[in-house]
Motif scaffolding. Sequence first.
Motif, mmCIF file in Angstrom:
data_model
loop_
_atom_site.group_PDB
_atom_site.id
_atom_site.type_symbol
_atom_site.label_atom_id
_atom_site.label_comp_id
_atom_site.label_asym_id
_atom_site.label_seq_id
_atom_site.Cartn_x
_atom_site.Cartn_y
_atom_site.Cartn_z
ATOM 1 N N ARG A 125 0.846 -1.188 0.000
ATOM 2 C CA ARG A 125 0.000 0.000 0.000
ATOM 3 C C ARG A 125 0.883 1.241 0.000
ATOM 4 N N LEU A 126 0.684 2.072 -0.994
ATOM 5 C CA LEU A 126 1.405 3.333 -1.094
ATOM 6 C C LEU A 126 0.539 4.459 -0.537
ATOM 7 N N SER A 127 1.203 5.441 0.031
ATOM 8 C CA SER A 127 0.512 6.632 0.534
ATOM 9 C C SER A 127 1.147 7.866 -0.081
ATOM 10 N N CYS A 128 0.327 8.890 -0.251
ATOM 11 C CA CYS A 128 0.829 10.168 -0.743
ATOM 12 C C CYS A 128 0.129 11.282 0.022
ATOM 13 N N VAL A 129 0.913 12.070 0.708
ATOM 14 C CA VAL A 129 0.379 13.205 1.463
ATOM 15 C C VAL A 129 0.654 14.474 0.680
ATOM 16 N N ALA A 130 -0.392 15.264 0.494
ATOM 17 C CA ALA A 130 -0.265 16.535 -0.218
ATOM 18 C C ALA A 130 -0.328 17.675 0.788
ATOM 19 N N SER A 131 0.784 18.370 0.953
ATOM 20 C CA SER A 131 0.780 19.535 1.841
ATOM 21 C C SER A 131 0.734 20.801 0.995
ATOM 22 N N GLY A 132 0.017 21.812 1.503
ATOM 23 C CA GLY A 132 -0.095 23.068 0.781
ATOM 24 C C GLY A 132 -1.135 23.054 -0.317
ATOM 25 N N LEU A 133 -1.933 21.992 -0.384
ATOM 26 C CA LEU A 133 -2.957 21.912 -1.424
ATOM 27 C C LEU A 133 -4.220 22.585 -0.920
ATOM 28 N N THR A 134 -4.566 23.713 -1.537
ATOM 29 C CA THR A 134 -5.738 24.474 -1.097
ATOM 30 C C THR A 134 -6.862 24.453 -2.125
ATOM 31 N N SER A 135 -6.563 24.005 -3.315
ATOM 32 C CA SER A 135 -7.580 23.955 -4.355
ATOM 33 C C SER A 135 -8.643 22.932 -4.007
ATOM 34 N N ASP A 136 -9.877 23.201 -4.437
ATOM 35 C CA ASP A 136 -10.951 22.233 -4.242
ATOM 36 C C ASP A 136 -11.264 21.487 -5.534
ATOM 37 N N HIS A 137 -10.518 21.808 -6.578
ATOM 38 C CA HIS A 137 -10.732 21.137 -7.858
ATOM 39 C C HIS A 137 -9.392 20.679 -8.407
ATOM 40 N N TYR A 138 -9.138 19.409 -8.237
ATOM 41 C CA TYR A 138 -7.851 18.879 -8.682
ATOM 42 C C TYR A 138 -8.011 17.419 -9.080
ATOM 43 N N VAL A 139 -7.032 16.934 -9.784
ATOM 44 C CA VAL A 139 -6.943 15.522 -10.130
ATOM 45 C C VAL A 139 -5.673 14.993 -9.475
ATOM 46 N N MET A 140 -5.817 13.972 -8.701
ATOM 47 C CA MET A 140 -4.673 13.417 -7.960
ATOM 48 C C MET A 140 -4.514 11.958 -8.357
ATOM 49 N N GLY A 141 -3.292 11.555 -8.583
ATOM 50 C CA GLY A 141 -3.133 10.201 -9.062
ATOM 51 C C GLY A 141 -1.732 9.644 -8.925
ATOM 52 N N TRP A 142 -1.554 8.485 -9.527
ATOM 53 C CA TRP A 142 -0.284 7.776 -9.490
ATOM 54 C C TRP A 142 0.167 7.460 -10.915
ATOM 55 N N TYR A 143 1.454 7.612 -11.104
ATOM 56 C CA TYR A 143 2.114 7.197 -12.331
ATOM 57 C C TYR A 143 3.276 6.296 -11.927
ATOM 58 N N ARG A 144 3.798 5.583 -12.896
ATOM 59 C CA ARG A 144 4.967 4.754 -12.599
ATOM 60 C C ARG A 144 5.926 4.751 -13.776
ATOM 61 N N GLN A 145 7.185 4.504 -13.456
ATOM 62 C CA GLN A 145 8.208 4.444 -14.490
ATOM 63 C C GLN A 145 9.133 3.278 -14.209
ATOM 64 N N ALA A 146 9.114 2.335 -15.137
ATOM 65 C CA ALA A 146 9.989 1.175 -15.044
ATOM 66 C C ALA A 146 11.321 1.504 -15.728
ATOM 67 N N PRO A 147 12.381 0.783 -15.369
ATOM 68 C CA PRO A 147 13.686 1.053 -15.980
ATOM 69 C C PRO A 147 13.626 0.966 -17.502
ATOM 70 N N GLY A 148 14.130 1.995 -18.157
ATOM 71 C CA GLY A 148 14.176 1.999 -19.608
ATOM 72 C C GLY A 148 12.854 2.278 -20.291
ATOM 73 N N LYS A 149 11.837 2.620 -19.525
ATOM 74 C CA LYS A 149 10.516 2.868 -20.112
ATOM 75 C C LYS A 149 10.032 4.276 -19.791
ATOM 76 N N GLU A 150 9.011 4.696 -20.531
ATOM 77 C CA GLU A 150 8.396 5.989 -20.285
ATOM 78 C C GLU A 150 7.535 5.923 -19.019
#
Length: 118
Positions: free
Chosen positions: A19-44
């Motif tokens: 389980r991964l966690s991501c804490v956003a500090s300083g985020l005051t907007s009420d309209h945003y898209v939050m998500g996860w991306y990944r990058q494997a070695p040698g790939k985009e």
Amino acid sequence: QVQLGESGGGLVQSGGSLRLSCVASGLTSDHYVMGWYRQAPGKEREFVVNIISTTGNTNYANSVKGRFTMSRDYALNTVYLQMNSLRPDDTAVYYCNVLDMRTRNDYWGQGTQVTVSS
């Protein structure tokens, strides 16, 4: 200034969970898209999943549907990525991302390594 901090990466055997966690500090907007991306070695870097703040709708990459689940805790400005049935091809650095839909500013975390052994 928005800052993102990921945690929860590590080494797991094929079929295991993390389980991964991501804490956003300083985020005051009420309209945003939050998500996860990944990058494997040698790939985009590739999209994994995101959630839209105004609707709660989530969007998943086909490669993780049915195995990964994204959730959020508004009060803590935190999102989670529960990853089950992990496979070696899930091995990558996972990055948390926030796109502020009002300012169009795009923010990235430093990434957390996920390694799945066969």
